[in-house]
Each structure stands twice: as C-alpha cells, then as structure tokens.
Write a protein that holds these residues in place. Structure first.
Motif, PDB file in Angstrom:
ATOM      1  N   ILE A 150      42.788  24.354  31.328  1.00 39.17           N
ATOM      2  CA  ILE A 150      42.176  25.765  30.740  1.00 39.17           C
ATOM      3  C   ILE A 150      41.181  25.366  29.542  1.00 39.17           C
ATOM      4  O   ILE A 150      40.197  25.882  29.514  1.00 39.17           O
ATOM      5  N   GLY A 151      41.717  24.740  28.755  1.00 35.96           N
ATOM      6  CA  GLY A 151      41.110  24.372  27.265  1.00 35.96           C
ATOM      7  C   GLY A 151      41.775  23.266  26.532  1.00 35.96           C
ATOM      8  O   GLY A 151      42.927  22.645  26.775  1.00 35.96           O
ATOM      9  N   PRO A 163      37.891  26.767  25.543  1.00 36.95           N
ATOM     10  CA  PRO A 163      37.893  26.964  26.844  1.00 36.95           C
ATOM     11  C   PRO A 163      36.967  25.697  27.535  1.00 36.95           C
ATOM     12  O   PRO A 163      36.031  25.220  26.945  1.00 36.95           O
ATOM     13  N   ARG A 167      35.218  28.843  31.913  1.00 39.32           N
ATOM     14  CA  ARG A 167      36.203  29.852  31.402  1.00 39.32           C
ATOM     15  C   ARG A 167      35.903  30.410  30.016  1.00 39.32           C
ATOM     16  O   ARG A 167      35.148  29.780  29.283  1.00 39.32           O
ATOM     17  N   LEU A 169      37.834  32.667  26.333  1.00 37.91           N
ATOM     18  CA  LEU A 169      38.959  32.923  25.703  1.00 37.91           C
ATOM     19  C   LEU A 169      38.680  34.364  25.399  1.00 37.91           C
ATOM     20  O   LEU A 169      37.806  34.686  24.574  1.00 37.91           O
ATOM     21  N   GLY A 230      43.510  35.494  35.456  1.00 37.34           N
ATOM     22  CA  GLY A 230      43.596  34.519  34.147  1.00 37.34           C
ATOM     23  C   GLY A 230      45.027  34.276  33.759  1.00 37.34           C
ATOM     24  O   GLY A 230      46.066  34.559  34.369  1.00 37.34           O
ATOM     25  N   TYR A 241      46.124  37.420  24.197  1.00 38.04           N
ATOM     26  CA  TYR A 241      44.853  36.624  24.586  1.00 38.04           C
ATOM     27  C   TYR A 241      45.017  36.397  26.037  1.00 38.04           C
ATOM     28  O   TYR A 241      46.086  36.280  26.674  1.00 38.04           O
ATOM     29  N   VAL A 243      42.797  33.765  29.249  1.00 35.24           N
ATOM     30  CA  VAL A 243      41.832  33.114  29.435  1.00 35.24           C
ATOM     31  C   VAL A 243      41.603  33.129  30.939  1.00 35.24           C
ATOM     32  O   VAL A 243      42.474  33.035  31.685  1.00 35.24           O
TER      33      VAL A 243
END
Length: 254
Positions: A150-151, A163, A167, A169, A230, A241, A243
């Motif tokens: 993802i990141g 990210p 993607r 955030l 997500g 949050y 993603v």
C-alpha cells in the motif's frame, strides 16, 4: 465311482465360482492382528509443526523473490493494548507492516524493463490478505507482489504514509454525532462516511510502455469514494484514515 459330465458352460460357471470365492477370501481382513504381526508403515512427521505459514527447512537460509515480488519481514503482533493490558494470541491484531529484506529483479512491460521501486530496508504497509506467509530462520516473512504494498511508512503514524502506485491516502471526514432531528447517535449507529480529504497521493500507475501516469487528484482535495473500498487505519491521535486506489474515487467535491 459315479462320474459327472459338465458341459462347456458348466465348466466355465464352476471356474468362475471358484475364482470368485478365492477373490472374496483375498479381500477379507483378519479380525485381529497379532502383537508381533507386521503392519503397514506409517510416516512420522514429528519435526513438522502445522502453522499458517509455510515452513522453510533449516537447510535453506535465504529466499530470493522473483520478478515483481518482494520479501517482507513481518512486524510482531501487538501483545499489549495502549493501556498495558496483555492480549491473548487470538485477540492480537494481525500486523500489516514490516521491513523489506529482499526484492525481485523487476518485470518487463512492453520493451521496457521496470525495476521494483521499493528499496531493501524500507518499512512498508501491505494489503491485509495479500501474499504468502513463510517461516524463514524462525521468523515470519511474507512474499507478495509489489502492487500489494500500500505504501511506505517510516514512522508510527499513518498520516505520514507515502502511498504507492495508484493509491491515495485520505483523512476520513468525521461522522455526524446526531440526526437532523437532534437525536444523538452512538458509535455503532453512526453512518459510515465516504467523504474525506486527500493527504497524499502515489506516483501513479504504469501504462503499457512502463511510464508513470500521474493521478488526477492532489493533496488537499475533498473527495467522495466508494463506501466499502480500501484499507482502513487509525492514526496515533485517533483520526481515521483510508488508503484506496484512485479508481475507487467517485468525485471531487468543492
């Protein structure tokens, strides 16, 4: 002595019956087995422990990922809550982060060789159910594709995540505490929001020639996104949050 004559059909029938009895006798199992009697050998797997991860034999000390795959050393699960309460194994949250310890040689898109953009030593966050777990040198690892990461997160706060690929955030908007009529809502009855503010964006996806296409949204944009898309995270201050891929964004609000 009396004699009996059998026709050809009679001989065949008698032979079939005799053969049938022999076959049935051969299929019968003994009712008891003597102590000294040999039994079919049974394999012993005393050294093999059944786990969710694939156990790599001790004679193998390294694992080299191929193509666009990476090897991540998984962070240990949290054994305590923030208040110091010890958690049983079943209650410990499954980690979604770790350290990249090896990367593949990359992949070819069209005529272009594309290297993996993640460096060894990077602290990464990955999709919850991605990859294959392996136990190597008594430590848990995960082999997964670069696109499942993802990141990159070098701190302990998700708001600092960078990210990857396509993607973004997003800081999730807070849900309303009461209805338009003034009725207070509990956490369980609050409607899950699908609006938020973009905090950071990835470099964009690769096209058919191996070039990056920048994303159509930027940090600071307020967006509407698919409700159940997500991966969700909670910041150190309790802020929510999410993603997700840019394809899960539905609109930019202004």
């Amino acid at each position: 002595m009396a004699s009996v004559q059998l026709s050809g059909a009679g001989v065949a029938a008698a032979a079939f019956a005799a053969k049938g009895r022999a076959s049935i006798e051969a299929l019968r199992l003994p009712a008891t087995v003597a102590v000294g009697e040999a039994r079919p050998a049974r394999r012993s797997f005393r050294g093999l422990v059944v786990k969710a991860a694939t156990v790599v034999a001790p004679k193998y000390t390294t694992l080299k990922p191929l193509a666009d795959r990476v090897l991540v050393k998984i962070k240990s699960s949290e054994e305590k809550t923030t208040g110091g309460i010890l958690l049983p194994t079943t209650a410990q949250s499954k980690p979604q982060g770790g350290e990249v310890v090896a990367v593949g040689e990359g992949r070819t898109i069209g005529d272009k060789k594309v290297d993996i953009s993640i460096q060894v030593g990077a602290q990464v966050v990955y999709s919850k159910y991605a990859g294959t777990e392996v136990e190597l040198n008594n430590e848990n690892h995960l082999v997964l594709k670069e696109d499942d990461i993802i990141g990159i997160l070098e701190t302990d706060d998700v708001k600092d995540m960078k990210p990857l690929n396509d993607r973004v955030l997003i800081k999730v908007a807070e849900a309303d505490d009461e209805t338009p009529g003034g009725l207070l809502l509990t956490q369980t009855t609050k409607e899950k929001p699908s609006i938020g503010t973009v905090v950071a964006v990835g470099p964009g996806p690769l096209d058919e020639e191996g070039n990056r296409n920048p994303l159509v949204v930027s940090a600071g944009s307020t967006v509407l996104y698919s409700k159940y898309a997500g991966s969700e995270f909670k910041g150190t201050d309790g802020t929510n949050y999410i993603v997700l891929r840019v394809s899960d964004l539905m609109a930019v609000l202004s």
